[in-house]
Scaffold this active site. Structure first.
Site, mmCIF file in Angstrom:
data_model
loop_
_atom_site.group_PDB
_atom_site.id
_atom_site.type_symbol
_atom_site.label_atom_id
_atom_site.label_comp_id
_atom_site.label_asym_id
_atom_site.label_seq_id
_atom_site.Cartn_x
_atom_site.Cartn_y
_atom_site.Cartn_z
ATOM 1 N N ALA A 177 -8.774 7.119 4.651
ATOM 2 C CA ALA A 177 -10.131 7.605 4.847
ATOM 3 C C ALA A 177 -10.637 7.359 6.266
ATOM 4 O O ALA A 177 -11.607 7.984 6.689
ATOM 5 C CB ALA A 177 -11.069 6.945 3.841
ATOM 6 N N SER A 206 -8.135 6.664 9.040
ATOM 7 C CA SER A 206 -7.097 7.016 10.011
ATOM 8 C C SER A 206 -5.919 7.644 9.283
ATOM 9 O O SER A 206 -5.786 7.535 8.067
ATOM 10 C CB SER A 206 -6.626 5.772 10.782
ATOM 11 N N ARG A 226 -1.475 8.567 9.884
ATOM 12 C CA ARG A 226 -0.281 8.281 10.711
ATOM 13 C C ARG A 226 0.908 9.023 10.146
ATOM 14 O O ARG A 226 0.967 9.331 8.944
ATOM 15 C CB ARG A 226 0.031 6.790 10.798
ATOM 16 N N ASP A 242 -2.345 7.650 -2.327
ATOM 17 C CA ASP A 242 -1.831 6.574 -1.477
ATOM 18 C C ASP A 242 -1.629 5.269 -2.251
ATOM 19 O O ASP A 242 -0.695 4.516 -1.966
ATOM 20 C CB ASP A 242 -2.707 6.361 -0.236
ATOM 21 N N THR A 243 -2.467 5.020 -3.262
ATOM 22 C CA THR A 243 -2.276 3.798 -4.043
ATOM 23 C C THR A 243 -0.992 3.860 -4.869
ATOM 24 O O THR A 243 -0.319 2.841 -5.061
ATOM 25 C CB THR A 243 -3.476 3.535 -4.963
ATOM 26 N N THR A 292 -9.817 0.261 2.981
ATOM 27 C CA THR A 292 -11.204 0.686 2.823
ATOM 28 C C THR A 292 -11.688 0.388 1.406
ATOM 29 O O THR A 292 -12.818 -0.029 1.188
ATOM 30 C CB THR A 292 -11.334 2.182 3.134
ATOM 31 N N ASN A 322 -11.480 0.128 -9.107
ATOM 32 C CA ASN A 322 -11.842 0.251 -7.695
ATOM 33 C C ASN A 322 -12.863 -0.811 -7.340
ATOM 34 O O ASN A 322 -13.910 -0.916 -7.982
ATOM 35 C CB ASN A 322 -12.455 1.624 -7.420
#
Length: 478
Positions: A13, A15, A17, A230-231, A252, A289
């Protein structure tokens, strides 16, 4: 193939890569090819993602990776959850994807839940109620021209994959965060979609981690579906041995939970707002969360502070557990003046307001460790899974103060690392699809333990009483 070189596109959220991994049966090495900022763009009254810039940055990173590694064999893409783009019948994007922190969903969740029934919704999807879940975002867009014209919804990693390859599909781990997937079958819930009044045409073919997902047309590079949430990729890279572990994917957000073979759909689980998200290899990510380092990130933005290490060092010298807030209070969700909101919460609870950035930081980190304690203990109690250690992966694994405080708060050893867990989990799923590594999650995690730098934190003796009292202050009705 004994060794594979793969690219892992990992979009967070804040950045993004493009990482390059070299993977073999006894090797797992990661290098950065390209890193770039990511953030919201406000257009008039709506907060958006800059999707075309993300695509450009991803393509730039893949070009750089391919130039340095001519043997690049595959690429996988993961990102945050819930946000999406709508495509028309020609495959063109209908408007800029909206950011999950946008206010358009204010009040929508309550209306939809009242219509569908909280118990039925949880029994169908197994998902916690969060105001930005895709179900509520789509419901907020119900009367818009964009939704009326849309023929397909693609979640963010799938949208980027589509632009790279021209092949559309939706990966299941990210789909499981939408609150539109049946938690038992791992297919779209046609019943839920109909009851919510959403167009069934939006929800297309589902992919599983390891499936082929097209070829990057510019460079003839195969795309492999990974745990595109991503998790999901980060949990693949939790270097645990056996099943008696809790994990915190800390960035985040802090995603705090345990890995299970089946969902937990009890009334107690629903009331505690725990979620059952799809993991790699048919696992369930049973988690909640927690607001995470977002609270500190927004505070630093307000202060104009750049060096988090200096702030944390100063915070470590502040009194422990002096001022505490409930970091999961919805007041901390939107962007804005975070220190002012913390100060207001302290005043409302009759606590002294922190007097310096270091004191604010200590309040945030103590409060986050307390939230970790609460989530770990509830995950274990609700699932019946006992744990012997807590694994912190992601950027939070660098935060020594938070790792030690989490060990103290949970009363359990904390294993910190790897920091780049998401990219590593992404790469491992690709390497397994290529046949370079074999076996299940236990085998992949054994490779991580052999190759990655990890750090252990032991709980401070005698700390339990102070943390128990702190929890009673923040959650007196528990």
């Amino acid at each position: 193939m004994n060794t594979a070189t793969v690219a892992a596109v990992d979009l967070g959220a804040a950045s993004g890569r493009v990482m390059v991994a070299s993977v073999a049966a006894d090797r797992l090495a990661l290098a950065e090819a390209h890193r770039f900022d990511n953030g919201p763009v406000r257009l008039l009254d709506t907060l958006h993602w800059d999707a075309l810039r993300l695509y450009t940055e991803v393509l730039t990173g893949l070009r750089m990776a391919a130039a340095r590694h001519p043997d690049l064999a595959s690429v996988g893409i993961d990102s945050w959850a819930v946000d999406y783009g709508l495509l028309d019948r020609d495959g063109a994007l209908l408007g800029n994807p909206v950011h999950y922190r946008d206010a358009r969903t204010d009040g929508v969740m309550d209306t939809v839940v009242a219509k569908l029934g909280a118990e039925w919704l949880y029994g169908t999807t197994g998902l916690q109620l969060l105001p930005f879940n895709t179900l509520f975002q789509l419901s907020a867009a119900a009367d818009t021209a964009g939704l009326a014209a849309a023929e397909r919804m693609l979640l963010m990693p799938d949208l980027l994959s589509y632009w790279l390859t021209g092949v559309a599909g939706t990966e299941v781990t990210n789909a499981s965060t939408t609150q539109l997937l049946d938690v038992r079958t791992r297919e779209w819930s046609s019943d839920l979609i109909a009851r919510a009044g959403l167009p069934a045409r939006l929800f297309g073919e589902l992919r599983r981690p390891g499936d082929p997902a097209g070829v990057v047309r510019e460079m003839d590079l195969p795309v492999t579906a990974v745990g595109s949430h991503d998790t999901a990729s980060a949990v693949v890279a939790v270097p645990a041995e056996g099943e008696r572990f809790a994990y915190i994917s800390c960035g985040t957000w802090s995603l705090v939970g345990v890995e299970l073979p089946e969902p937990v759909l009890s009334e107690a689980s629903r009331a505690a707002n725990f979620t059952n998200e799809a993991g790699v290899d048919g696992t369930v990510r049973y988690l909640r969360n927690v607001m995470g380092l977002w609270v500190l990130q927004e505070s630093m933005r307000a202060w104009g502070a750049a060096e988090v290490a200096d702030l944390l060092a100063a915070a470590a010298r502040e009194p422990a557990l002096g001022t505490l807030v409930d970091v999961d209070d919805p007041v901390f969700l939107p962007p804005g003046d975070m220190p002012a909101r913390i100060a207001a919460a302290c005043q409302a609870s009759g606590q002294p307001v922190p007097s310096s950035p270091a004191a604010f930081t200590r309040c945030i980190v103590d409060s986050l460790a307390l939230a970790h304690r609460r989530a770990v203990r509830e995950a274990c109690a609700l699932s019946g899974r006992d744990v012997d250690a807590v694994h912190i992966v992601g950027g939070g694994a660098r935060n020594e103060l938070l790792c030690q405080l989490t060990a103290d708060a949970c009363g359990l050893p904390v294993v910190a690392g790897p920091v780049e867990a998401t990219a590593l989990g992404n790469a491992l799923v690709q390497a397994r699809a290529l046949g370079v590594v074999e076996g299940g999650l236990d085998d992949l995690r054994a490779l991580l333990r052999r190759t990655q730098e990890l750090r252990s934190y032991q709980p401070t003796p005698g700390a339990e009483a102070a943390w128990r009292a702190a929890e009673a202050r923040v959650h007196p009705s528990s």
